[in-house]
Design a protein around this motif. Structure first.
Motif, short mmCIF file in Angstrom:
data_model
loop_
_atom_site.label_atom_id
_atom_site.label_comp_id
_atom_site.label_asym_id
_atom_site.label_seq_id
_atom_site.Cartn_x
_atom_site.Cartn_y
_atom_site.Cartn_z
N ASN A 177 0.72 -1.23 0.05
CA ASN A 177 0.03 -0.05 0.00
C ASN A 177 0.81 1.37 0.06
O ASN A 177 2.30 1.18 0.17
N ASP A 178 0.30 2.29 -0.34
CA ASP A 178 0.92 3.69 -0.01
C ASP A 178 1.21 3.94 1.17
O ASP A 178 0.96 3.33 2.31
N ASN A 179 2.46 4.78 1.72
CA ASN A 179 2.82 5.17 2.63
C ASN A 179 2.95 6.84 2.82
O ASN A 179 2.54 7.35 1.83
N TYR A 180 3.48 7.17 4.15
CA TYR A 180 3.48 8.77 4.12
C TYR A 180 4.20 9.24 3.04
O TYR A 180 3.84 10.32 2.42
N LEU A 181 5.33 8.64 2.67
CA LEU A 181 6.15 9.39 1.67
C LEU A 181 5.40 9.50 0.46
O LEU A 181 5.38 10.47 -0.62
N THR A 182 4.74 8.37 0.05
CA THR A 182 4.12 8.33 -1.42
C THR A 182 2.76 9.21 -1.36
O THR A 182 2.56 9.90 -2.33
N ARG A 183 2.30 9.19 -0.45
CA ARG A 183 1.14 10.13 -0.23
C ARG A 183 1.53 11.62 -0.14
O ARG A 183 0.74 12.56 -1.04
#
Lengths: 310, 253
Positions: free
Chosen positions: A222-228
């Motif tokens: 899933n997405d994480n803080y960095l990708t969001r």
């Protein structure tokens, strides 16, 4: 980069407020006119509203006062310090205009100067980030300053046609700043897109000596803080369309409406036609700058995305 | 204070990560999360931990990259492609951009050993340091609203209440393949410095000007699979004794 609503609202509203404050501080408006007094209140409200909005994206806003301490190295800290410093002369000017019908030259110049330096600091928060190549261009602070002056002068035209100043002078400034802002912005966008990437998946992994590097598996599904936060992507064709819409809403339409407002005010004196034209110019200008600021974030690519294949 | 130390730090504690050895098992990711969620500062929270959209704060993540030889558009076109497992955590940069952008003084680099830390009581959670870091080493903890990052297990490496063998970062202690090494990279005689010198250890994104302390060791050159394969049952020249006799007999039939 993720276009956070709170930051877009902050930079656009406070930019408009500081732009208006600069014109007020330079003494271009008649301090005895009611519209000028309203203008001071508006400028203060826009700046304060923007600053409050900027704290909304903080994880711990109750500690925001700590951000005033590191002005020696941090542009964000400098922005906070200058924003507060700029409030002092602007509030003094507002007081003198509202209660004594007077314009104070020195506090006025201080308010104009400190306000514009604050906008410069805001721009340098982004302009100093080497990780976001689009932002680290020299024109970044120029575009922020010109957009602040253009929004401020457009709002100033609304005050001017309401009797605060000579409409032609302020309308001329509004059109000039708006044209200059969009010319600088277009140059900034074209230059930024032509830049060869400073960092690539090869330099990010150091594996360029073996061959071409491509992400095979992300660290997590899933997405994480960095990708969001840093992995926001906008389709190029939509970005180009949005940029066109921004020029139309924030450049062509308000410039034309400002001229109409000045003409109407010149022909008939302050009246409903001039007021409506200037009012619509302000709304349209703000909408255009809002889209411009959204794209400023949405189109920017962060170096960390070399690790995420985006 | 978010000014960087004015002099080079006497010690440069950091990691050396061997990309030739890492098998991509993610044991260090789990061990890091386990130690640091109960250690320094706020816990490393997860959002929607048992749901479909699970995500959480990690200080160490493993990416896997496919490296195609130059000129190849698809796998196998010009030589073998390689998979390289790539652990990534804070590199404790000498010229750490995350430190100088911090408006509150929460981010700092220790002047004695060079470890980059966040004082979580001062962090306002603005996220600017994460923007300034090209490596993605910093992640905002959404529950605590403060920035989290690798502490180089500062609460292990100086911890005299645990056995001496455990006084290394959790990821190093855990790695079953011995791909992660910890030491003082300012000392040319340390085992990590020697390893970097012997294997041509490199910096990640040197063009960003961050001068990372952590180094990576490149994957060693590898013999292509096709070259080392032995064609089976093509000839019987090496046969001797009984098998030579059997070979001769079978030839005659």
């Amino acid at each position: 980069m993720h276009p956070a609503l709170s930051i877009i609202v902050f930079t656009t509203l406070s930019g408009m407020g500081y732009g208006l404050a600069a014109l007020l501080g330079l003494g271009l408006f008649d301090p005895a006119a009611l519209a000028t007094k309203i203008g001071y209140v508006l400028a203060l409200a826009l700046i304060a509203g923007g600053l409050v909005s900027s704290t909304l994206h903080l994880g711990n806003p109750q500690r925001a006062w700590r951000a005033l301490s590191q002005w020696r190295t941090s542009w964000l800290s400098r922005e906070g310090v200058l924003a507060i410093l700029a409030f002092i002369p602007l509030t003094i000017c507002a007081y003198a205009a509202i209660f004594h019908d007077r314009h104070l030259i020195l506090p006025g110049l201080a308010a104009a100067g400190l306000g514009l330096v604050t906008v410069y600091c805001t721009a340098m928060i982004y302009g100093s980030l080497k990780t976001v190549q689009l932002w680290s261009q020299r024109l970044t602070p120029v575009t922020y300053l010109l957009f602040a002056l253009a929004s401020g002068a457009t709002l100033g035209t609304l005050l001017a046609v309401s009797g605060a100043a000579q409409p032609w002078l302020i309308a001329f400034l509004a059109v000039s700043f708006t044209v200059a802002a969009w010319l600088a912005k277009r140059r900034w966008r074209n230059d930024g897109k032509a830049l060869a990437p400073l960092s690539t998946p090869e330099t990010a992994t150091g594996l360029g000596s073996i061959g071409r590097v491509r992400l095979f598996e992300r660290p997590h599904i899933n997405d994480n803080y960095l990708t969001r936060e840093m992995g926001f992507q906008v389709a190029r064709k939509h970005a180009d369309k949005l940029f066109g819409i921004a020029i139309l809403l924030g450049g062509l339409i308000p410039a034309a409406l400002v001229v109409v407002a000045a003409l109407a005010a010149g022909a008939m004196g302050p009246g409903l036609t001039a007021f409506l034209a200037a009012f619509l110019a302000v709304l349209s200008h703000y909408a255009g700058v809002f889209v411009e600021r959204w794209l400023f974030f949405a189109e920017a690519r962060h170096a960390v995305m070399n690790y995420y294949g985006r | 204070m978010t000014s960087l130390p004015s002099l080079p730090t006497p010690k440069k504690l950091g990691l050396v990560i061997d990309l030739d050895v890492c098998v991509g098992c993610h044991a260090c990711v789990i061990s890091c999360k386990e130690w640091n969620t109960g250690g320094y500062g706020a816990a490393l929270s997860d959002q929607d931990p048992y749901g479909a959209d699970v995500s959480g704060t990690f200080l160490n993540r493993i990416h896997s990259f496919e490296v195609l030889p130059e000129g190849a558009e698809k796998i196998g076109e010009t030589g073998d492609a390689r998979i390289v497992h790539f652990p990534k955590s804070c590199l404790h940069c000498e010229d750490a951009p995350c430190v100088t952008v911090c408006p509150t003084g929460a981010s700092y680099k220790r002047s004695d050993d060079g470890i980059v830390l966040v004082d979580e009581d001062m962090c306002i959670g603005c996220g600017l340091c994460a923007w300034a870091c090209p490596y993605g080493a910093r992640e905002m903890d959404l529950a605590a609203g403060v920035m989290k990052k690798c502490t180089l297990c500062v609460d292990r490496i100086y911890n005299e209440t645990i056995a001496e063998i455990d006084r290394v970062p959790s990821c190093v202690r855990t790695c079953p393949a011995n791909a992660r090494h910890y030491g003082d990279l300012a000392d040319p005689q340390s085992h990590v410095s020697k390893m970097v010198a012997a294997r041509d250890g490199f910096d990640l994104m040197p063009e960003q000007g961050t001068k990372p302390v952590n180094k990576y060791l490149p994957p060693r050159a590898r013999t292509a699979l096709a070259e080392s394969a032995i064609p089976l049952a093509e000839n019987s020249a090496g046969a001797s004794g009984f098998f030579a006799w059997l070979d001769g007999m079978l030839e005659r039939i």
